[in-house]
Design a protein around this motif. Structure first.
Motif, PDB file in Angstrom:
ATOM      1  N   MET A 197       0.838  -1.193   0.000  1.00  0.00           N
ATOM      2  CA  MET A 197       0.000   0.000   0.000  1.00  0.00           C
ATOM      3  C   MET A 197       0.878   1.250   0.000  1.00  0.00           C
ATOM      4  O   MET A 197       1.984   1.244   0.525  1.00  0.00           O
ATOM      5  CB  MET A 197      -0.912  -0.001   1.218  1.00  0.00           C
ATOM      6  CG  MET A 197      -2.021  -1.036   1.155  1.00  0.00           C
ATOM      7  SD  MET A 197      -3.280  -0.586  -0.047  1.00  0.00           S
ATOM      8  CE  MET A 197      -4.428  -1.945   0.196  1.00  0.00           C
TER       9      MET A 197
ATOM     10  N   GLU B 177     -12.301  -4.003  13.922  1.00  0.00           N
ATOM     11  CA  GLU B 177     -12.672  -2.866  13.078  1.00  0.00           C
ATOM     12  C   GLU B 177     -13.719  -1.994  13.758  1.00  0.00           C
ATOM     13  O   GLU B 177     -13.643  -0.761  13.686  1.00  0.00           O
ATOM     14  CB  GLU B 177     -13.186  -3.363  11.727  1.00  0.00           C
ATOM     15  CG  GLU B 177     -13.523  -2.241  10.770  1.00  0.00           C
ATOM     16  CD  GLU B 177     -13.728  -2.744   9.345  1.00  0.00           C
ATOM     17  OE1 GLU B 177     -14.773  -2.409   8.747  1.00  0.00           O
ATOM     18  OE2 GLU B 177     -12.837  -3.457   8.830  1.00  0.00           O
TER      19      GLU B 177
ATOM     20  N   GLY C 276     -12.709   1.101   2.589  1.00  0.00           N
ATOM     21  CA  GLY C 276     -11.713   0.115   2.926  1.00  0.00           C
ATOM     22  C   GLY C 276     -12.059  -0.612   4.211  1.00  0.00           C
ATOM     23  O   GLY C 276     -13.057  -0.312   4.884  1.00  0.00           O
ATOM     24  N   THR C 277     -11.227  -1.591   4.557  1.00  0.00           N
ATOM     25  CA  THR C 277     -11.461  -2.385   5.752  1.00  0.00           C
ATOM     26  C   THR C 277     -10.133  -2.848   6.330  1.00  0.00           C
ATOM     27  O   THR C 277      -9.164  -3.036   5.592  1.00  0.00           O
ATOM     28  CB  THR C 277     -12.349  -3.609   5.441  1.00  0.00           C
ATOM     29  OG1 THR C 277     -12.485  -4.421   6.619  1.00  0.00           O
ATOM     30  CG2 THR C 277     -11.757  -4.453   4.326  1.00  0.00           C
ATOM     31  N   ILE C 278     -10.098  -3.011   7.632  1.00  0.00           N
ATOM     32  CA  ILE C 278      -8.908  -3.564   8.285  1.00  0.00           C
ATOM     33  C   ILE C 278      -9.178  -4.985   8.767  1.00  0.00           C
ATOM     34  O   ILE C 278      -8.442  -5.515   9.588  1.00  0.00           O
ATOM     35  CB  ILE C 278      -8.445  -2.681   9.456  1.00  0.00           C
ATOM     36  CG1 ILE C 278      -9.596  -2.422  10.434  1.00  0.00           C
ATOM     37  CG2 ILE C 278      -7.864  -1.372   8.939  1.00  0.00           C
ATOM     38  CD1 ILE C 278      -9.168  -1.731  11.711  1.00  0.00           C
ATOM     39  N   GLY C 279     -10.243  -5.580   8.253  1.00  0.00           N
ATOM     40  CA  GLY C 279     -10.501  -6.981   8.552  1.00  0.00           C
ATOM     41  C   GLY C 279     -11.875  -7.284   9.113  1.00  0.00           C
ATOM     42  O   GLY C 279     -12.252  -8.442   9.272  1.00  0.00           O
TER      43      GLY C 279
ATOM     44  N   THR D  48      -2.165  -2.089   5.128  1.00  0.00           N
ATOM     45  CA  THR D  48      -3.605  -1.994   4.891  1.00  0.00           C
ATOM     46  C   THR D  48      -4.130  -0.690   5.484  1.00  0.00           C
ATOM     47  O   THR D  48      -3.755  -0.310   6.584  1.00  0.00           O
ATOM     48  CB  THR D  48      -4.341  -3.185   5.524  1.00  0.00           C
ATOM     49  OG1 THR D  48      -3.847  -4.393   4.945  1.00  0.00           O
ATOM     50  CG2 THR D  48      -5.840  -3.083   5.292  1.00  0.00           C
ATOM     51  N   ARG D  49      -4.993  -0.010   4.748  1.00  0.00           N
ATOM     52  CA  ARG D  49      -5.518   1.256   5.248  1.00  0.00           C
ATOM     53  C   ARG D  49      -7.033   1.294   5.138  1.00  0.00           C
ATOM     54  O   ARG D  49      -7.649   0.597   4.346  1.00  0.00           O
ATOM     55  CB  ARG D  49      -4.882   2.436   4.512  1.00  0.00           C
ATOM     56  CG  ARG D  49      -5.120   2.454   3.009  1.00  0.00           C
ATOM     57  CD  ARG D  49      -6.246   3.363   2.652  1.00  0.00           C
ATOM     58  NE  ARG D  49      -6.511   3.389   1.218  1.00  0.00           N
ATOM     59  CZ  ARG D  49      -7.420   2.649   0.637  1.00  0.00           C
ATOM     60  NH1 ARG D  49      -8.106   1.770   1.325  1.00  0.00           N
ATOM     61  NH2 ARG D  49      -7.658   2.760  -0.664  1.00  0.00           N
ATOM     62  N   MET D  50      -7.635   2.137   5.955  1.00  0.00           N
ATOM     63  CA  MET D  50      -9.073   2.364   5.970  1.00  0.00           C
ATOM     64  C   MET D  50      -9.293   3.854   6.190  1.00  0.00           C
ATOM     65  O   MET D  50      -8.603   4.474   7.004  1.00  0.00           O
ATOM     66  CB  MET D  50      -9.724   1.540   7.084  1.00  0.00           C
ATOM     67  CG  MET D  50     -11.235   1.718   7.225  1.00  0.00           C
ATOM     68  SD  MET D  50     -11.946   0.557   8.449  1.00  0.00           S
ATOM     69  CE  MET D  50     -11.257   1.215   9.982  1.00  0.00           C
TER      70      MET D  50
ATOM     71  N   ARG E 218      -5.445  -8.642   8.522  1.00  0.00           N
ATOM     72  CA  ARG E 218      -4.873  -7.946   7.376  1.00  0.00           C
ATOM     73  C   ARG E 218      -3.400  -7.664   7.628  1.00  0.00           C
ATOM     74  O   ARG E 218      -2.927  -7.698   8.759  1.00  0.00           O
ATOM     75  CB  ARG E 218      -5.623  -6.622   7.106  1.00  0.00           C
ATOM     76  CG  ARG E 218      -7.107  -6.780   6.803  1.00  0.00           C
ATOM     77  CD  ARG E 218      -7.372  -7.561   5.534  1.00  0.00           C
ATOM     78  NE  ARG E 218      -6.854  -6.904   4.350  1.00  0.00           N
ATOM     79  CZ  ARG E 218      -7.527  -5.995   3.633  1.00  0.00           C
ATOM     80  NH1 ARG E 218      -8.739  -5.623   4.011  1.00  0.00           N
ATOM     81  NH2 ARG E 218      -6.992  -5.463   2.564  1.00  0.00           N
ATOM     82  N   ASP E 219      -2.670  -7.347   6.550  1.00  0.00           N
ATOM     83  CA  ASP E 219      -1.223  -7.189   6.634  1.00  0.00           C
ATOM     84  C   ASP E 219      -0.822  -5.731   6.845  1.00  0.00           C
ATOM     85  O   ASP E 219      -1.624  -4.800   6.679  1.00  0.00           O
ATOM     86  CB  ASP E 219      -0.581  -7.704   5.342  1.00  0.00           C
ATOM     87  CG  ASP E 219      -0.785  -9.195   5.153  1.00  0.00           C
ATOM     88  OD1 ASP E 219      -0.808  -9.910   6.167  1.00  0.00           O
ATOM     89  OD2 ASP E 219      -0.932  -9.628   3.996  1.00  0.00           O
ATOM     90  N   THR E 220       0.459  -5.527   7.168  1.00  0.00           N
ATOM     91  CA  THR E 220       1.029  -4.185   7.253  1.00  0.00           C
ATOM     92  C   THR E 220       0.806  -3.454   5.929  1.00  0.00           C
ATOM     93  O   THR E 220       0.988  -4.006   4.857  1.00  0.00           O
ATOM     94  CB  THR E 220       2.541  -4.278   7.543  1.00  0.00           C
ATOM     95  OG1 THR E 220       2.732  -4.910   8.793  1.00  0.00           O
ATOM     96  CG2 THR E 220       3.170  -2.897   7.568  1.00  0.00           C
TER      97      THR E 220
END
Length: 306
Positions: free
Chosen positions: A1, A55, A47-50, A36-38, A32-34
Motif C-alpha cells: 500500500m 474494526e 476500505g477495511t482492516i478486517g 492496509t488502510r481504511m 490484514r497485513d502491514t
C-alpha cells in the motif's frame, strides 16, 4: 500500500474531515497485513482492516475523535485476544491520522518532487514514547517516532476495449481499486450500461482501433469486443506499444489464427508470446463474472509484481 493524497483529498472534499487508519506493524495471526488502510468519516468508511470486533473498535475510536475535534495522530497497539472476543492471537499496531483540506494542502507543499512522505508519530495511546519496531523490508515503516510511506505514483492505466458482459464485469471489479485508472472504450454510446462506475473514463469511438496510437506505455489492456475483425485491428495497434499486460478474449483456436496473421504483419513472436489468450481461469467457469474474477486475479498478480 502507498500514501494516496489524491484519494484523501477527494474524500475530504466530500466529507470535510476524515481519519486515515493504517496498519503499521503486525505480529502473529492477523486479519490484514502491514500497509492496509481504511478511511473513516462521521457517517461512512472506505476500505477495511478486517472487519469484526477489531474494526468496530477502531471505527468507534475514529468517530469519537472526529466528534471531539482531536486532530493529533495516534498510535494504537492492539492484541487480538479474548478482550476483543477474537482468537487470532496476533498483535496489530495502527496509526490514526486526521485530515482536512488545510492538512491536504500542507502535505502537497511538503512532498513536492518527493517519493517518500515522512512525519512524526510520537506517542501511543498510553502516552509512551515510541521505541523501536522490528525492521521491515518494505514501506510503510514506523521507527523511532517516525512514520515513512511511499507516495503513490501515477495510477496504473487499464484500458478495456468492449462493453459487453465480460467487459462490464471486469470494469465493475477494478473500479474499486483507487490505484488504477480505467478507460472503457466502445464504438457506440448504446453499448455501455446505463450506470458507469465512478471514476471510469467512458470513451465512445467510432473506430476504437485508432485509439491504440494513444495507448499509455506499460499499460494494461484487455480486448473484449464483439468483433473478431475489430479485435485483430486493436491487437495489431497495441502490439506496437510496450505493454505490461495484454489480454484477448477468445479460444486457443482464435489466438492461433490471430497469431499467424500478426506474424505475417511483422510482429515479433517474442511480443506475441506475452499475450494472454484465453483470458481468465478455465476451472472457474465461462460465466462473465467467473471470467472476470479469473482475469482480475491475473491482472492483480501482474500489478503486484510491477
Amino acid at each position: 500500500m502507498t500514501f494516496n493524497l489524491e484519494e484523501i483529498e477527494q474524500l475530504v472534499a466530500e466529507h470535510e474531515e476524515i481519519i486515515r487508519v493504517l496498519i503499521v506493524a503486525t505480529q502473529g495471526s492477523t486479519p490484514r497485513d502491514t500497509g492496509t488502510r481504511m478511511l473513516v468519516w462521521t457517517r461512512g468508511q472506505k476500505g477495511t482492516i478486517g472487519g469484526g470486533a477489531l474494526e468496530y473498535k477502531i471505527l468507534d475510536t475514529c468517530r469519537q475523535r472526529l466528534a471531539g475535534g482531536n486532530q493529533n495522530p495516534l498510535l494504537i497497539s492492539q492484541p487480538l485476544g479474548p478482550g476483543l472476543g477474537q482468537c487470532c492471537g496476533g498483535h496489530v499496531k495502527f496509526v490514526l491520522e486526521y485530515f482536512n483540506m488545510d492538512g491536504v494542502n500542507s502535505i502537497r507543499v511538503k512532498t513536492t518532487d518527493q517519493t517518500i512522505y515522512g512525519r512524526a508519530i510520537e506517542k501511543d495511546i498510553d502516552g509512551k514514547m515510541v521505541q523501536s519496531f522490528p525492521p521491515v523490508e518494505n514501506l510503510p515503516v514506523i521507527k523511532d517516532g517516525w512514520l515513512l510511506e511511499q507516495l503513490v505514483a501515477s495510477k496504473e492505466q487499464l484500458w478495456v476495449f468492449g462493453s459487453g458482459h465480460v467487459g462490464t464485469a471486469i470494469v465493475n471489479l477494478f473500479s474499486k481499486l483507487p490505484s488504477i485508472e480505467i478507460s472503457w472504450i466502445d464504438f457506440h454510446e448504446d453499448r455501455f450500461p446505463a450506470e458507469i462506475p465512478a471514476g471510469v473514463n467512458k470513451i465512445v469511438a467510432a473506430d476504437p482501433d485508432q485509439l491504440t496510437k494513444y495507448a499509455p506505455p506499460e499499460g494494461f489492456f484487455l480486448v473484449l469486443t464483439h468483433s473478431h475483425d475489430l479485435d485483430l485491428k486493436i491487437m495489431e495497434g497495441l502490439l506496437r506499444k510496450d505493454f505490461s499486460y495484454l489480454g484477448l478474449i477468445g479460444s486457443r483456436t482464435k489466438w492461433s489464427r490471430f497469431k499467424q496473421r500478426l506474424l505475417g504483419l511483422g510482429h515479433a513472436e517474442e511480443a506475441l508470446n506475452k499475450v494472454k489468450c484465453p483470458i481468465g481461469m478455465r476451472d472457474l467457469g465461462k460465466h462473465p463474472w467467473q471470467i472476470a474474477v479469473g482475469v482480475s486475479a491475473e491482472l492483480l498478480e501482474h500489478l503486484n509484481k510491477k
